[in-house]
Write a protein that holds these residues in place. Sequence first.
Motif, short mmCIF file in Angstrom:
data_model
loop_
_atom_site.label_atom_id
_atom_site.label_comp_id
_atom_site.label_asym_id
_atom_site.label_seq_id
_atom_site.Cartn_x
_atom_site.Cartn_y
_atom_site.Cartn_z
N VAL A 1 0.86 -1.18 0.00
CA VAL A 1 0.00 0.00 0.00
C VAL A 1 0.89 1.23 0.00
CG1 VAL A 1 -1.71 1.34 1.28
CG2 VAL A 1 -1.90 -1.15 1.18
N HIS A 2 0.78 2.03 -1.05
CA HIS A 2 1.53 3.27 -1.18
C HIS A 2 0.57 4.43 -1.01
CE1 HIS A 2 5.41 1.78 -3.11
NE2 HIS A 2 4.66 0.69 -2.99
N ALA A 3 0.85 5.31 -0.06
CA ALA A 3 0.04 6.52 0.13
C ALA A 3 0.71 7.65 -0.65
CB ALA A 3 -0.06 6.88 1.59
N LEU A 4 -0.09 8.36 -1.46
CA LEU A 4 0.39 9.53 -2.20
C LEU A 4 -0.30 10.75 -1.61
CD1 LEU A 4 2.06 10.71 -4.53
CD2 LEU A 4 0.08 10.34 -6.02
N MET A 5 0.48 11.59 -0.94
CA MET A 5 -0.07 12.74 -0.24
C MET A 5 0.40 14.03 -0.90
SD MET A 5 0.34 11.52 3.73
CE MET A 5 -0.85 12.76 4.26
N GLY A 6 -0.36 15.09 -0.67
CA GLY A 6 -0.01 16.39 -1.21
C GLY A 6 -1.20 17.32 -1.15
N PRO A 7 -0.96 18.62 -1.19
CA PRO A 7 -2.05 19.60 -1.12
C PRO A 7 -2.85 19.64 -2.42
CG PRO A 7 0.02 20.71 -1.52
CD PRO A 7 0.37 19.27 -1.29
N ASN A 8 -3.95 20.38 -2.41
CA ASN A 8 -4.73 20.60 -3.63
C ASN A 8 -3.85 21.18 -4.72
OD1 ASN A 8 -7.33 19.71 -2.99
ND2 ASN A 8 -7.77 21.60 -1.86
N GLY A 9 -4.06 20.70 -5.96
CA GLY A 9 -3.33 21.24 -7.08
C GLY A 9 -1.93 20.70 -7.28
N SER A 10 -1.56 19.70 -6.51
CA SER A 10 -0.19 19.17 -6.61
C SER A 10 -0.04 18.17 -7.75
CB SER A 10 0.24 18.53 -5.29
OG SER A 10 -0.64 17.48 -4.92
N GLY A 11 -1.16 17.64 -8.28
CA GLY A 11 -1.09 16.72 -9.40
C GLY A 11 -1.48 15.29 -9.09
N LYS A 12 -1.96 15.04 -7.89
CA LYS A 12 -2.28 13.67 -7.47
C LYS A 12 -3.39 13.06 -8.33
CE LYS A 12 -3.43 14.63 -3.25
NZ LYS A 12 -3.55 16.09 -3.51
N SER A 13 -4.49 13.77 -8.47
CA SER A 13 -5.61 13.25 -9.26
C SER A 13 -5.26 13.19 -10.74
CB SER A 13 -6.86 14.10 -9.05
OG SER A 13 -7.35 13.97 -7.72
N THR A 14 -4.44 14.11 -11.20
CA THR A 14 -3.98 14.06 -12.60
C THR A 14 -3.26 12.75 -12.86
OG1 THR A 14 -3.81 16.46 -12.83
CG2 THR A 14 -2.43 15.13 -14.28
N LEU A 15 -2.40 12.33 -11.94
CA LEU A 15 -1.71 11.06 -12.08
C LEU A 15 -2.70 9.91 -12.15
CD1 LEU A 15 0.88 9.36 -12.15
CD2 LEU A 15 0.86 9.39 -9.64
N ALA A 16 -3.70 9.92 -11.27
CA ALA A 16 -4.69 8.84 -11.23
C ALA A 16 -5.44 8.74 -12.56
CB ALA A 16 -5.67 9.07 -10.09
N TYR A 17 -5.91 9.86 -13.06
CA TYR A 17 -6.70 9.84 -14.30
C TYR A 17 -5.85 9.52 -15.52
CZ TYR A 17 -10.85 11.43 -11.87
OH TYR A 17 -11.94 11.49 -11.04
N ALA A 18 -4.61 9.96 -15.52
CA ALA A 18 -3.72 9.61 -16.63
C ALA A 18 -3.47 8.11 -16.66
CB ALA A 18 -2.40 10.38 -16.49
N LEU A 19 -3.28 7.51 -15.50
CA LEU A 19 -3.05 6.07 -15.45
C LEU A 19 -4.28 5.29 -15.88
CD1 LEU A 19 -1.03 5.79 -12.11
CD2 LEU A 19 -0.15 5.46 -14.43
N ALA A 20 -5.47 5.84 -15.59
CA ALA A 20 -6.70 5.16 -15.97
C ALA A 20 -7.05 5.34 -17.44
CB ALA A 20 -7.85 5.67 -15.10
N GLY A 21 -6.39 6.32 -18.11
CA GLY A 21 -6.63 6.51 -19.54
C GLY A 21 -7.67 7.55 -19.88
N HIS A 22 -7.93 8.50 -18.98
CA HIS A 22 -8.90 9.56 -19.28
C HIS A 22 -8.37 10.38 -20.45
CE1 HIS A 22 -11.50 13.00 -18.90
NE2 HIS A 22 -12.13 12.48 -17.85
N PRO A 23 -9.18 10.60 -21.49
CA PRO A 23 -8.69 11.28 -22.70
C PRO A 23 -8.28 12.73 -22.49
CG PRO A 23 -11.07 10.94 -22.81
CD PRO A 23 -10.57 10.14 -21.64
N ARG A 24 -8.79 13.36 -21.44
CA ARG A 24 -8.46 14.77 -21.20
C ARG A 24 -7.02 14.93 -20.70
NH1 ARG A 24 -9.94 18.30 -16.54
NH2 ARG A 24 -9.87 20.45 -17.27
#
Length: 250
Positions: free
Chosen positions: A33-56
């Motif tokens: 289990v890897h925890a990825l922490m960081g404040p708003n706007g740091s890019g955490k959700s961007t990484l998640a959606y990029a890995l999932a293949g979101h076209p945006r």
Amino acid sequence: MSVANLVIEDLHVSVEDKEILHGVDLVVGQGKVHALMGPNGSGKSTLAYALAGHPRYRVTKGQASFKGEDVLALTPDERARLGMFLAMQYPVEVPGVSVTNFLRTALNSVRDEDVPVREFARELREQMKLLDMDPRFAERSLNEGFSGGEKKRHEILQMALLRPSLAILDETDSGLDIDALKVVSEGVNRMRGPDLGVLLITHYTRILRYIAPDVVHVMLGGRIVQTGGRELADELEEHGYERLRTTPVS
């Protein structure tokens, strides 16, 4: 030594021609289990959606492999069949599609077979009971009118049924009261084991009191700036992220 399940190297991701991730390097080991922490706007959700293949979310540089395969060359459904799962921070509402129909369709797609109705119904009932979900929940339209806790329970229910080998949990603790947080955390912990890698994305340490991470990463400004053990999360709880903004990448 654990097998590297997900390997990310120098990943750059842009949204509408604005670069959000500026060279992310990350390895999520199988069974960890890897925890990825960081404040708003740091890019955490961007990484998640990029890995999932979101076209945006457009990958402009770098690599990501999962089970030895090039993730970035796969479609989102191919990534799911390979064993990747994303629990979204803000699950979308789908009026007219019941939870039951959605889950059975997803399960059939991931397993690439028609799961018998009785087998599916039995497993659904069992998993819903473990998550303290009313059986009538299964007939409601997907996420329509769901509370924050219901949405997150449903994400963990999906995970329990699909049995991925990599779960990316994007702020699963967002909007949960303490009782819902405990139920959701128990659901994740039941699935922990040698066959599941977890990337747990969060702002706060409270969920880490219930889901103990093996590794903690801190993301700031689209990069991972520090990696450590559970004690790193405790340090962030005490001192916040500000001291890391001027710390060289480790």
